[in-house]
Design an enzyme around this catalytic site. Structure first.
Site, short mmCIF file in Angstrom:
data_model
loop_
_atom_site.label_atom_id
_atom_site.label_comp_id
_atom_site.label_asym_id
_atom_site.label_seq_id
_atom_site.Cartn_x
_atom_site.Cartn_y
_atom_site.Cartn_z
CE1 TYR A 251 22.64 -3.32 51.07
CE2 TYR A 251 22.99 -1.33 52.33
CZ TYR A 251 23.33 -2.16 51.28
OH TYR A 251 24.35 -1.81 50.44
CD GLU B 91 23.98 -7.62 50.92
OE1 GLU B 91 24.41 -8.48 51.70
OE2 GLU B 91 24.68 -6.71 50.45
CG ASP C 48 17.31 -9.27 26.30
OD1 ASP C 48 16.29 -8.73 26.79
OD2 ASP C 48 18.41 -8.68 26.20
CB THR D 21 13.84 -3.74 30.63
OG1 THR D 21 12.95 -3.63 29.51
CG2 THR D 21 15.26 -3.86 30.15
CE LYS E 203 14.96 -1.24 27.10
NZ LYS E 203 15.99 -2.03 26.38
NE ARG F 285 15.35 4.49 33.32
CZ ARG F 285 15.27 4.28 31.99
NH1 ARG F 285 16.13 3.49 31.37
NH2 ARG F 285 14.35 4.88 31.27
C1 LIG Z 1 17.24 -2.21 26.62
C2 LIG Z 1 17.77 -3.58 26.45
C3 LIG Z 1 18.57 -4.16 27.43
C4 LIG Z 1 19.22 -3.39 28.55
O1 LIG Z 1 18.42 -2.78 29.44
P1 LIG Z 1 19.07 -1.70 30.46
O2 LIG Z 1 17.99 -1.62 31.49
O3 LIG Z 1 19.27 -0.46 29.67
O4 LIG Z 1 20.32 -2.27 30.99
C5 LIG Z 1 18.94 -5.49 27.26
N1 LIG Z 1 18.53 -6.18 26.19
C6 LIG Z 1 17.77 -5.64 25.22
C7 LIG Z 1 17.39 -6.48 24.05
C8 LIG Z 1 17.38 -4.32 25.31
O5 LIG Z 1 16.66 -3.78 24.32
#
Ligand SMILES: *Cc1c(COP(=O)(O)O)cnc(C)c1O
Length: 430
Positions: free
Chosen positions: A61, A63, A207, A233, A236, A242
């Protein structure tokens, strides 16, 4: 419980303790090895990242932030988080980063919370044109808490309509403009969005969940230094564990940190943060940059092969790690095409295309990406072979026997590029 029981609880292998789960881990390793993984949002992380994520840090933990924790015993995990922070800053050149978000959607939720009050207006890309559900879908927290308005792509060429973005921004007067997508095959002009945000006095968020690896590898323009907040993220194109993270300028640092904790999350996943540190370490290497160049080259080769095979692509091609197949003028739906490719040994996902007339559970599109197979070592020659398999599988009257033949061609490729040869089973770490 005797001492012997206690030691076996702590040390017995999963194959003895839980053959059900162990069997499924092995089955999934086999599935990942034997098929061609082309879901554009997936990748294969390194064995080193798997080791970090499967480590004793899951027990801790922590936090709070490094050296400002609500728990004792954080001296080691403080160093882990500092490594992740330092490497993220060096890879992306950001002033501040919070590496604690559990996922991309959570990173977005915290970013909104840092700069918005419920009810505030936000302008973002429509899900149906390639956006993400965390950009204001009505049933998502984002659409419930904030007043989202959505721009889209032009009908003629399916590219982002920056004039529409500007018009809507002037009419809506949003507090925040969001750029970034989940299914857009072209480069996004962040500077053009910045100019619009400045004109209407909005904050600008990017994003870059899908393209973070390309940005880190220098094959897509970076939003860092242009946007006020950048969320991403790591799992990807970046190829990490993840999870998510948030970058921002120094003036938003404490608002972002407070939004993540205590605003949204409790204890950070320190084992995953260790995995983030490892993957951001990979992202500093020349080998990583070369792989990102290869991702773009592979996608271009795939696109050319598909077009030669008579397959239509949204925007007619790609600049990045994915293509969007347009099935709208065929009898084949995205859902059926996904199943056909599954039979042919290729994993993809059906995806709505802009102005799709079929419902989201059916769709007229397929999203196909190359990051995972590029990590596995495939190059342009294999992409051309895969494009031939895909275009054959999508032909009107393909038979089951033909699909079985295509599956053999896919398997012949995957056999030449072993995945995790060190893993004797899904659970065992070399
Ligand atoms: C995949 C994705 C997310 C979300 O990611 P998670 O880890 O699945 O919550 C947010 N924004 C965009 C543009 C994405 O392609």
């Amino acid at each position: 419980m005797s001492f012997a029981d206690q030691t076996s609880y702590l040390s017995q292998d999963i194959s003895e303790v839980d053959p059900d789960v162990a069997g499924l881990l092995n089955a999934e390793l086999e599935r990942q090895s034997d098929t061609l993984e082309m879901i554009a949002s997936e990748n294969f992380t390194s064995l080193a990242v798997l080791q970090a994520v499967g480590s004793v840090l899951t027990n801790k933990y922590a936090e709070g932030l490094p050296h400002r924790r609500y728990y004792g015993g954080c001296e080691v995990v403080d160093k882990v988080e500092e490594l992740a922070i330092g490497r993220a800053k060096s890879v992306f050149g950001c002033e501040h980063v919070n590496v604690q978000p559990h996922s991309g959607a959570t990173a977005n939720e915290a970013a909104y919370q840092a700069v918005l009050t419920p009810g505030d207006r936000v302008l973002a890309m429509a899900l149906a044109h390639g956006g993400h559900l965390s950009h204001g879908l009505k049933v998502n927290f984002s659409g419930r808490l904030y007043e989202f308005h959505h721009y889209g792509v032009r009908r003629e060429d399916c590219r982002i309509d920056i004039d529409q973005v500007a018009e809507m921004a002037r009419a809506v007067r949003p507090k925040l403009i969001v750029a970034g997508a989940s299914a857009y095959p072209r480069i996004i002009d962040f500077a053009a969005f910045r100019a619009i945000a400045d004109e209407v006095g909005a904050l600008f968020m990017v994003d870059m969940a899908h393209i973070a690896g390309l940005v880190a590898g220098g094959v897509h323009p970076t939003p860092v230094g242009i946007a006020d907040i950048v969320t991403t993220t790591l799992h990807k194109s970046l190829g990490g564990p993840r999870s998510g993270m948030i970058m921002c300028n120094a003036d938003l640092a404490s608002a972002v940190d407070r939004a993540v904790f205590p605003g949204l999350q409790g204890g950070p996943l320190m084992h995953v943060i260790a995995g983030k540190a490892v993957s951001l370490g990979h992202a500093q290497t020349e080998e990583f940059r070369e792989r990102q160049h290869q991702v773009v080259a592979n996608t271009a080769a795939l696109a050319d092969g598909l077009i030669d095979g008579g397959v239509s692509l949204v925007t007619g091609g790609t600049d990045n790690h994915l293509v969007l197949v347009d099935l709208s003028r065929t009898d084949l739906t995205g859902a059926d095409a996904e199943i056909r490719l599954d039979h042919a040994g290729i994993t993809v996902n059906k995806n709505g295309i802009p102005f799709d007339e079929r419902p989201p559970t059916v769709t007229s599109g397929l999203r196909i990406g190359t990051p995972a197979l590029t990590t596995r070592g495939l190059k342009e020659a294999e992409m051309r072979e895969i494009a031939s398999v895909i275009s054959t599988a999508l032909r009107p009257a393909v038979s089951d026997a033909e699909l079985a033949g295509l599956r053999e061609r896919s398997q012949a490729i995957s056999e030449r590029f072993p995945l995790y040869p060190q893993l004797v089973s899904g659970s065992a770490i070399a």
